[in-house]
Write a protein that holds these residues in place. Structure first.
Motif, PDB file in Angstrom:
ATOM      1  N   ILE A 162       2.571   4.979   5.199  1.00  0.00           N
ATOM      2  CA  ILE A 162       2.393   5.546   3.854  1.00  0.00           C
ATOM      3  C   ILE A 162       0.912   5.790   3.561  1.00  0.00           C
ATOM      4  O   ILE A 162       0.538   6.851   3.063  1.00  0.00           O
ATOM      5  CB  ILE A 162       3.000   4.602   2.782  1.00  0.00           C
ATOM      6  N   SER A 163       0.075   4.814   3.898  1.00  0.00           N
ATOM      7  CA  SER A 163      -1.358   4.926   3.584  1.00  0.00           C
ATOM      8  C   SER A 163      -2.022   6.037   4.398  1.00  0.00           C
ATOM      9  O   SER A 163      -2.895   6.748   3.896  1.00  0.00           O
ATOM     10  CB  SER A 163      -2.068   3.596   3.821  1.00  0.00           C
ATOM     11  N   ARG A 164      -1.591   6.200   5.638  1.00  0.00           N
ATOM     12  CA  ARG A 164      -2.121   7.279   6.487  1.00  0.00           C
ATOM     13  C   ARG A 164      -1.720   8.651   5.919  1.00  0.00           C
ATOM     14  O   ARG A 164      -2.514   9.590   5.926  1.00  0.00           O
ATOM     15  CB  ARG A 164      -1.586   7.101   7.912  1.00  0.00           C
ATOM     16  N   LYS A 165      -0.501   8.711   5.403  1.00  0.00           N
ATOM     17  CA  LYS A 165      -0.019   9.960   4.800  1.00  0.00           C
ATOM     18  C   LYS A 165      -0.840  10.297   3.552  1.00  0.00           C
ATOM     19  O   LYS A 165      -1.165  11.454   3.302  1.00  0.00           O
ATOM     20  CB  LYS A 165       1.458   9.806   4.423  1.00  0.00           C
ATOM     21  N   ARG A 174      -7.230  -0.516  -0.629  1.00  0.00           N
ATOM     22  CA  ARG A 174      -6.371  -0.288  -1.801  1.00  0.00           C
ATOM     23  C   ARG A 174      -5.074   0.412  -1.395  1.00  0.00           C
ATOM     24  O   ARG A 174      -3.984   0.050  -1.847  1.00  0.00           O
ATOM     25  CB  ARG A 174      -7.135   0.564  -2.820  1.00  0.00           C
ATOM     26  N   TRP A 175      -5.203   1.421  -0.539  1.00  0.00           N
ATOM     27  CA  TRP A 175      -4.022   2.172  -0.104  1.00  0.00           C
ATOM     28  C   TRP A 175      -3.100   1.319   0.763  1.00  0.00           C
ATOM     29  O   TRP A 175      -1.880   1.404   0.643  1.00  0.00           O
ATOM     30  CB  TRP A 175      -4.438   3.424   0.658  1.00  0.00           C
ATOM     31  N   ILE A 176      -3.686   0.500   1.638  1.00  0.00           N
ATOM     32  CA  ILE A 176      -2.863  -0.364   2.503  1.00  0.00           C
ATOM     33  C   ILE A 176      -2.059  -1.344   1.653  1.00  0.00           C
ATOM     34  O   ILE A 176      -0.852  -1.513   1.847  1.00  0.00           O
ATOM     35  CB  ILE A 176      -3.742  -1.105   3.544  1.00  0.00           C
ATOM     36  N   PHE A 177      -2.728  -1.968   0.684  1.00  0.00           N
ATOM     37  CA  PHE A 177      -2.023  -2.921  -0.180  1.00  0.00           C
ATOM     38  C   PHE A 177      -0.993  -2.219  -1.066  1.00  0.00           C
ATOM     39  O   PHE A 177       0.096  -2.747  -1.292  1.00  0.00           O
ATOM     40  CB  PHE A 177      -3.018  -3.696  -1.043  1.00  0.00           C
ATOM     41  N   GLY A 178      -1.357  -1.043  -1.551  1.00  0.00           N
ATOM     42  CA  GLY A 178      -0.421  -0.268  -2.378  1.00  0.00           C
ATOM     43  C   GLY A 178       0.837   0.103  -1.611  1.00  0.00           C
ATOM     44  O   GLY A 178       1.954  -0.002  -2.127  1.00  0.00           O
ATOM     45  N   ALA A 179       0.636   0.504  -0.353  1.00  0.00           N
ATOM     46  CA  ALA A 179       1.772   0.871   0.506  1.00  0.00           C
ATOM     47  C   ALA A 179       2.644  -0.345   0.800  1.00  0.00           C
ATOM     48  O   ALA A 179       3.879  -0.253   0.798  1.00  0.00           O
ATOM     49  CB  ALA A 179       1.253   1.474   1.801  1.00  0.00           C
ATOM     50  N   ALA A 180       1.992  -1.490   1.038  1.00  0.00           N
ATOM     51  CA  ALA A 180       2.736  -2.732   1.300  1.00  0.00           C
ATOM     52  C   ALA A 180       3.564  -3.125   0.077  1.00  0.00           C
ATOM     53  O   ALA A 180       4.714  -3.560   0.204  1.00  0.00           O
ATOM     54  CB  ALA A 180       1.765  -3.848   1.660  1.00  0.00           C
ATOM     55  N   PHE A 181       2.983  -2.936  -1.089  1.00  0.00           N
ATOM     56  CA  PHE A 181       3.679  -3.261  -2.333  1.00  0.00           C
ATOM     57  C   PHE A 181       4.889  -2.353  -2.533  1.00  0.00           C
ATOM     58  O   PHE A 181       5.947  -2.795  -2.978  1.00  0.00           O
ATOM     59  CB  PHE A 181       2.701  -3.127  -3.506  1.00  0.00           C
ATOM     60  N   ARG A 209       7.619  -3.471  -0.344  1.00  0.00           N
ATOM     61  CA  ARG A 209       8.215  -4.705  -0.862  1.00  0.00           C
ATOM     62  C   ARG A 209       9.256  -4.389  -1.934  1.00  0.00           C
ATOM     63  O   ARG A 209      10.332  -4.990  -1.979  1.00  0.00           O
ATOM     64  CB  ARG A 209       7.105  -5.577  -1.447  1.00  0.00           C
ATOM     65  N   ILE A 210       8.931  -3.429  -2.795  1.00  0.00           N
ATOM     66  CA  ILE A 210       9.867  -3.032  -3.854  1.00  0.00           C
ATOM     67  C   ILE A 210      11.103  -2.361  -3.243  1.00  0.00           C
ATOM     68  O   ILE A 210      12.229  -2.594  -3.671  1.00  0.00           O
ATOM     69  CB  ILE A 210       9.163  -2.105  -4.878  1.00  0.00           C
ATOM     70  N   SER A 211      10.880  -1.540  -2.204  1.00  0.00           N
ATOM     71  CA  SER A 211      11.990  -0.805  -1.588  1.00  0.00           C
ATOM     72  C   SER A 211      12.943  -1.725  -0.830  1.00  0.00           C
ATOM     73  O   SER A 211      14.155  -1.655  -1.000  1.00  0.00           O
ATOM     74  CB  SER A 211      11.459   0.250  -0.624  1.00  0.00           C
ATOM     75  N   CYS A 265       5.605  -7.035   4.721  1.00  0.00           N
ATOM     76  CA  CYS A 265       5.298  -5.638   4.384  1.00  0.00           C
ATOM     77  C   CYS A 265       3.867  -5.284   4.775  1.00  0.00           C
ATOM     78  O   CYS A 265       3.607  -4.205   5.318  1.00  0.00           O
ATOM     79  CB  CYS A 265       5.474  -5.404   2.888  1.00  0.00           C
ATOM     80  N   LEU A 266       2.954  -6.210   4.492  1.00  0.00           N
ATOM     81  CA  LEU A 266       1.540  -5.993   4.819  1.00  0.00           C
ATOM     82  C   LEU A 266       1.349  -5.907   6.329  1.00  0.00           C
ATOM     83  O   LEU A 266       0.607  -5.052   6.827  1.00  0.00           O
ATOM     84  CB  LEU A 266       0.705  -7.134   4.231  1.00  0.00           C
ATOM     85  N   PHE A 267       2.048  -6.763   7.045  1.00  0.00           N
ATOM     86  CA  PHE A 267       2.011  -6.760   8.519  1.00  0.00           C
ATOM     87  C   PHE A 267       2.487  -5.411   9.064  1.00  0.00           C
ATOM     88  O   PHE A 267       1.835  -4.800   9.914  1.00  0.00           O
ATOM     89  CB  PHE A 267       2.888  -7.911   9.033  1.00  0.00           C
TER      90      PHE A 267
END
Lengths: 81, 148
Positions: free
Chosen positions: B124-127, B90-97, B100-102, B110-112
């Motif tokens: 971001i997800s690690r943070k 969930r966090w990985i996808f959230g961070a990728a999203f 993408r917005i930024s 972004c996911l890559f």
């Protein structure tokens, strides 16, 4: 510290170890994190202990030890207090 | 998907199902596989990289709000194994999203980038995982309120 139900004395500490698994491991891991500024690479040993403990709890039934309130109610029902 | 073990298959299924909106699985599967192709250029074993990235994001402790005598405390507790994986994905996808917005680039890029960052223990997800662990270690004095 304990509570009386009729003539029977119940010690709540007796159930503490069963209902709160991995408490010591978790607190030691969190203390390690606090000391190392949230860098868990330095807390590998504590982390492994916590993970191992969590894995060991997997097969345990959910309500292995009922709460003290349950036991008090049960005793009250039997005695008719 | 022939030579993967059960856990790896489950991970790929979860990756696809998490991002799926309105039942459009084919569309999401295309995004995930494009990401895998991008990862294959950098690293030979994509699945191992993916598993390691998810393992780096998995939280061990989390906080649960517990009301005791009219006061709400953040009580630290251990995260179950399934929930660890769920939160990590969930966090990985959230961070990728968020990326993408930024930066206004495609989701697979972004996911890559996020998976590579997770593999290298940053991003971001690690943070976010660090923040959760920080919150748990701050509230470790309330650990005795835990009954589960």
């Amino acid at each position: 510290m304990g509570r009386k139900a009729g003539a029977l004395y119940i010690n709540p500490k007796k159930f503490g170890g069963v209902t709160k698994p991995c408490m010591i491991e978790m607190v030691s891991f969190l203390n390690c994190l606090a000391l190392n500024k949230q860098n868990d690479d330095k807390c590998v040993r504590q982390k492994d202990l916590l993970v191992a403990c969590a894995q060991a709890q997997k097969g345990r039934p959910k309500n292995a030890a009922k709460t003290i309130n349950y036991h008090l109610q049960r005793l009250a029902r039997d005695k008719g207090i | 998907m022939g030579d993967f073990d059960g856990e790896q298959k489950e991970l790929i299924k979860k990756l696809v199902n998490f991002r799926m909106i309105d039942g459009k699985r084919t569309r999401v599967r295309a995004i995930v596989y494009k990401t895998f192709h991008r990862l294959a250029r950098t690293e030979r074993d994509v699945i191992k990289l993916m598993v390691d990235a998810v393992d780096n994001i998995k939280p061990i402790c989390e906080v649960v709000k517990v009301g005791v005598a009219g006061t709400i405390y953040d009580v630290p507790g251990i995260v179950a194994r399934d929930r660890q994986q769920t939160l990590a994905i969930r966090w990985i996808f959230g961070a990728a999203f968020k990326r993408r917005i930024s930066y206004r680039i495609s989701l697979e890029k972004c996911l890559f980038a996020e998976i590579l960052d997770a593999y290298r223990k940053r991003g971001i997800s690690r943070k976010r995982r660090g923040n959760l662990h920080g919150l748990a270690s701050t509230n470790r004095s309330f650990a005795h309120f835990r009954w589960w």
